[in-house]
Design a protein around this motif. Structure first.
Motif, mmCIF file in Angstrom:
data_model
loop_
_atom_site.group_PDB
_atom_site.id
_atom_site.type_symbol
_atom_site.label_atom_id
_atom_site.label_comp_id
_atom_site.label_asym_id
_atom_site.label_seq_id
_atom_site.Cartn_x
_atom_site.Cartn_y
_atom_site.Cartn_z
ATOM 1 N N TRP A 262 0.761 -1.193 -0.179
ATOM 2 C CA TRP A 262 0.045 0.073 -0.118
ATOM 3 C C TRP A 262 0.741 1.134 0.160
ATOM 4 O O TRP A 262 0.512 2.447 -0.545
ATOM 5 N N GLU A 280 -7.825 -0.416 3.279
ATOM 6 C CA GLU A 280 -6.710 -1.302 2.561
ATOM 7 C C GLU A 280 -6.666 -2.638 3.272
ATOM 8 O O GLU A 280 -6.399 -3.425 2.622
ATOM 9 N N GLN A 367 -7.306 1.138 -6.375
ATOM 10 C CA GLN A 367 -6.334 0.655 -5.431
ATOM 11 C C GLN A 367 -6.136 -0.959 -5.764
ATOM 12 O O GLN A 367 -4.881 -1.462 -5.367
#
Length: 384
Positions: A262, A280, A367
């Motif tokens: 990340w 996340e 993401q």
């Protein structure tokens, strides 16, 4: 007793030859020549050198064959930890070679000591590598782990965490070598005596002693900067949870890898702590097959280049809380161009980034697309 390896002996003789222009021989403690500027003599025996070794004194050879296999010159015992480990010989007239005797002897001892330090460090680092491999393995050999920890004098019961670092670009080719990266890490960590690390495949894994969160982050930010400056490619770190003893390090390692992955996507930091992950963490737990299907669906009308461009656009848009003017300023484009790009993203995906629900979907898709094993996105079209 320390034994001098032939390749090291050859390198020592070569270095010494560059200083003086006499023939130089390096003998082992049995009087056998293991390196020489006269390669024909390598492997032959020299009883004078053997005598010098046993006496621990310099021996002058007045004439050829005064001792079996000897040529005139001087032989000097080379000491390491007060033991004779080799004999250095200089061939020539006594008056010519004697002035160089002590200098060559001392230089040989220095070169041997430097080589010993390098070998010792290499062996120690190899043990660290093996220990880390054991600590992070799900099928750990407890006896081997305990043995490696004992010879390295490491207390495995101290609280530690795992830190994982790697270059932001997966196929980055280092403008330097593996040793450079090791030295950079070593300079930053040599004060942390309860920490140890390994460097492999452009990845750094640190078993880090417990530090205050801000102190650890500061240390890793400095280390990331050192590596980035050396290789001209951003380097990121992920920090796993601190655990009470070695048995929790494997789980901490998995967390560190997730945090580091990340950190690669975060434009604002090169260090990410697993404990700071929010959504996340949930995204990382999704089955890769479902991630692949979701991402492919969202970006079905885009190619890889378009996705990269729109990803940067949305990151800047997010960074400035939806401000078109500030986003355009950061990207050095006109605000109308920025607006047009957002419209183009809407057209190609059917999702409007200015709509909160659609924005969330797009942000999650971008993401997820960066997670490992998410591949095969393809499409057509151009970004206007």
């Amino acid at each position: 007793m320390m034994e001098l390896e032939p390749q090291i002996a050859t390198q020592i003789v070569k270095n010494l030859k560059e200083i003086i222009h006499f023939e130089i021989n390096l003998f082992d403690t049995t009087g056998t020549i293991i390196a020489s500027t006269d390669e024909v003599r390598v492997g032959t025996s020299h009883s004078g050198a053997l005598k010098a070794a046993r006496m621990k004194e310099t021996l002058t050879i007045e004439y050829d064959n005064q001792f079996e296999g000897a040529r005139k010159g001087i032989n000097l015992p080379v000491l390491f930890n007060d033991e004779v480990v080799a004999i250095i010989g200089i061939t020539g007239e006594k008056a010519e070679v004697e002035p160089f005797g002590n200098i060559i002897k001392k230089m040989t001892e220095i070169l041997i000591r430097e080589n010993w330090v390098q070998i010792t460090h290499f062996n120690q680092q190899l043990n660290y590598n093996n220990l880390i491999s054991m600590l992070l393995s799900k099928t750990r050999d407890e006896s081997l782990t305990a043995y490696l920890a004992s010879i390295l004098e490491i207390d495995l019961k101290k609280p530690r965490c795992v830190v994982t670092g790697f270059f932001e670009i997966d196929d980055h080719k280092q403008n330097g070598n593996h040793e450079d990266l090791t030295h950079i890490v070593d300079r930053r960590l040599n004060h942390y005596t309860n920490s140890f690390y390994t460097v492999s495949n452009q990845m750094v894994t640190i078993i880090m002693e417990k530090l205050e969160s801000t102190q650890l982050t500061f240390l890793l930010e400095a280390l990331a900067k050192d590596i980035t400056d050396r290789y001209h490619t951003p380097f990121v770190f992920g920090i796993g949870s601190c655990v009470d003893d070695y048995k929790g390090l494997a789980a901490s390692s998995e967390e560190a890898k997730i945090a580091a992955s990340w950190a690669k996507q975060d434009m604002t930091t090169q260090v990410k702590n697993f404990s700071d992950l929010n959504v996340e963490f949930i995204l990382s737990a999704i089955d890769p097959e479902y991630i692949q299907r979701f991402v492919s669906h969202i970006f079905q009308n885009l190619n890889e280049g378009e996705i990269d461009t729109f990803d940067e656009l949305l990151q800047v848009y997010t960074k400035h809380n939806g401000s078109i003017s500030r986003g355009a300023e950061e990207l050095f484009i006109h605000k109308n161009t920025f607006q047009n790009k957002l419209n183009r993203l809407h057209t190609l995906t059917g999702l409007n980034p200015r709509n909160m629900k659609d924005y969330v979907t797009l942000a999650i898709a971008f993401q997820l697309r960066k997670l490992p094993n998410v591949t095969g996105i393809s499409g057509s079209g151009e970004v206007n």
